[in-house]
Design a protein around this motif. Structure first.
Motif: not given
Length: 460
Positions: A287-303
């Motif tokens: 859950g900690s390591l994947i947090r930046p992935v959530g931000g990256w996906l939000a950058d790409k597709y919208g939060g």
């Protein structure tokens, strides 16, 4: 612009306050700012990491507490609930402490304060200690939860706008991993048949080291000032509380499950503390390591879009947990729980990415342009993050109280999982209704002449 003059004296040799700091100036950033900012980030992460570990200390200490301690499962869930509550509440004053004391100074203070709950736990951690004593000492550990808020506020001031996402993501992720770290250390301690005081004996000197390193290598920025007006404006804005509701579903789940996972395994599935600890660290780590992935996906597709579909996935994982809990299937339960942990991390990243976008959108809708719009969005989003972070941590209290009641009423966590499933469904509905549904209506209104810009949050 006198960029070279803004560079502080070598901070590691006694400088305390940086009088001029302009990371948006590219010359200053390349010549001086970047090196100083990254050094402060490194030692901020260290302090926040240990803060998270101490905050979640009792999630592993309760695993050491066998029948000889005389505590019921309900007692243990109440204990971890109250620790989580204190961690949520202190995030609010910790958010503003940086501007009062200075980032370096407050890091030293907040790190040193962690010695109090650690030494107190070392003193009372033995059979025969009353539940009320454990509760008071546990409440002290809650101060570790505040380190996240002050650390994020401090690091936000050091980096230029285009670098904030990376820096804050690294800062948050490095802190969150403290949950998995203390569980891994506990695994080694339990595996060696050592007592809980050995675990505390490892962390007490680490706390002292973090405080000393902050004193030697971190800096204060003199220009950082409290803006109580921004805090009041953020508190009056409905989006602050809507996003708090959504963040309760993501970060509240992350921290709540971090406290509760081991207890559910021991109480519902009969795992020994060692067996439980072998499994509990995996979820918080992912859950900690994947947090930046959530931000990256939000950058790409919208939060908003990522948050919406992430809640669908969280609901599906929780439904599997309900089935696994009813069938007492440990393998299915663990796999589903780890997946749910990972989804909370993605949601943490996507929801926090939404916040600056929402207030920037509001700035444009007000007719603001250029730097004025940027300043408006930055001012309100920065102030709201502290409130949203505190509210999100309160979700961890709800998670543990729900498990407590579920075990009291049904003897298992199934009832709690059903409640969480309902909450995620409501979060899905709120995300769609507030941040995505309006886009359809706006498409129809696009042909009409409007007196002011239309609000659209689909891309936040």
């Amino acid at each position: 612009m006198t960029a070279p003059s803004t560079a502080p004296a070598p901070p590691s040799r006694g400088a305390r306050w940086i009088q001029q700091w302009d990371p948006e100036d590219e010359t200053f950033w390349k010549e001086t700012g970047e090196k100083v900012a990254k050094r402060n980030l490194l030692f901020s992460v260290l302090s926040e990491h240990i803060g998270f570990s101490i905050w979640t200390l009792w999630s592993v200490l309760v695993l050491f507490m066998g029948p000889e301690y005389g505590l019921t499962p309900a007692d243990k869930f109440m204990l971890t609930s109250m620790v989580t509550l204190v961690g949520a509440v202190v995030r609010v004053p910790y958010t503003f402490a940086v501007a009062i004391f200075g980032g370096r100074n407050w890091t030293i203070i907040s790190a040193s304060l962690l010695l109090i709950p650690s030494i107190a736990a070392f003193a009372v951690m033995k059979p025969g200690t009353s539940f009320n004593t454990f509760l008071v000492v546990g409440l002290l550990a809650g101060i570790g939860g505040g380190n996240f808020a002050s650390s994020m506020t401090n690091i936000n001031a050091f980096f230029p706008l285009k670098k904030k996402g990376w820096a804050l993501g690294l800062n948050a992720g490095g802190g969150n991993i403290g949950v998995a770290a203390i569980q891994l250390v506990a695994l080694a301690v339990i595996g060696a048949n050592a007592g809980p005081r050995v675990l505390l004996g490892i962390y007490i000197p680490l706390i002292a080291v973090a405080a000393v390193l902050a004193a030697l290598f971190m800096d204060n920025i003199a220009s950082v000032k409290n803006d109580t007006g921004a805090a009041k404006d953020a508190a009056r804005d409905g989006h602050t509380w809507i996003m708090s509701f959504l963040y309760i579903g993501t970060f509240g789940s992350f921290i709540g499950y971090s406290f509760a996972f081991g207890q559910v395994l021991t109480n519902q599935f009969g795992r020994t503390p060692l067996q439980a600890t072998y499994l509990t660290f995996i979820g918080p780590l992912l859950g900690s390591l994947i947090r930046p992935v959530g931000g990256w996906l939000a950058d790409k597709y919208g939060g908003a879009k990522i948050t919406l579909w992430n809640y669908v996935a969280m609901g599906a994982a929780t439904a599997v947990l309900v089935v696994a809990s009813m069938q007492k299937s440990l393998p299915l339960f663990v796999v589903a729980f780890v997946v749910l942990f990972s989804l909370t991390g993605i949601g943490n990243g996507s929801t926090f990415k939404m916040i600056p976008g929402i207030f920037q959108t509001k700035a444009v809708a007000k007719g603001l342009e250029g730097e004025e719009a940027v300043l408006y969005g930055r001012r309100l989003s920065g102030a709201s993050m502290g409130l949203i972070g505190a509210a999100g941590a309160l979700g961890g209290v709800g998670i543990n109280l729900a498990f407590r009641q579920s075990f009291l009423s049904y003897g298992s966590g199934t009832g709690a999982f059903v409640a969480f499933l309902v909450y995620y469904a409501v979060c899905f509905a709120v995300t769609w209704a507030v941040y995505l549904r309006r886009t359809a209506a706006q498409g129809q209104a696009a042909t009409a002449s409007e007196a002011k810009p239309q609000l659209s949050y689909a891309e936040v």
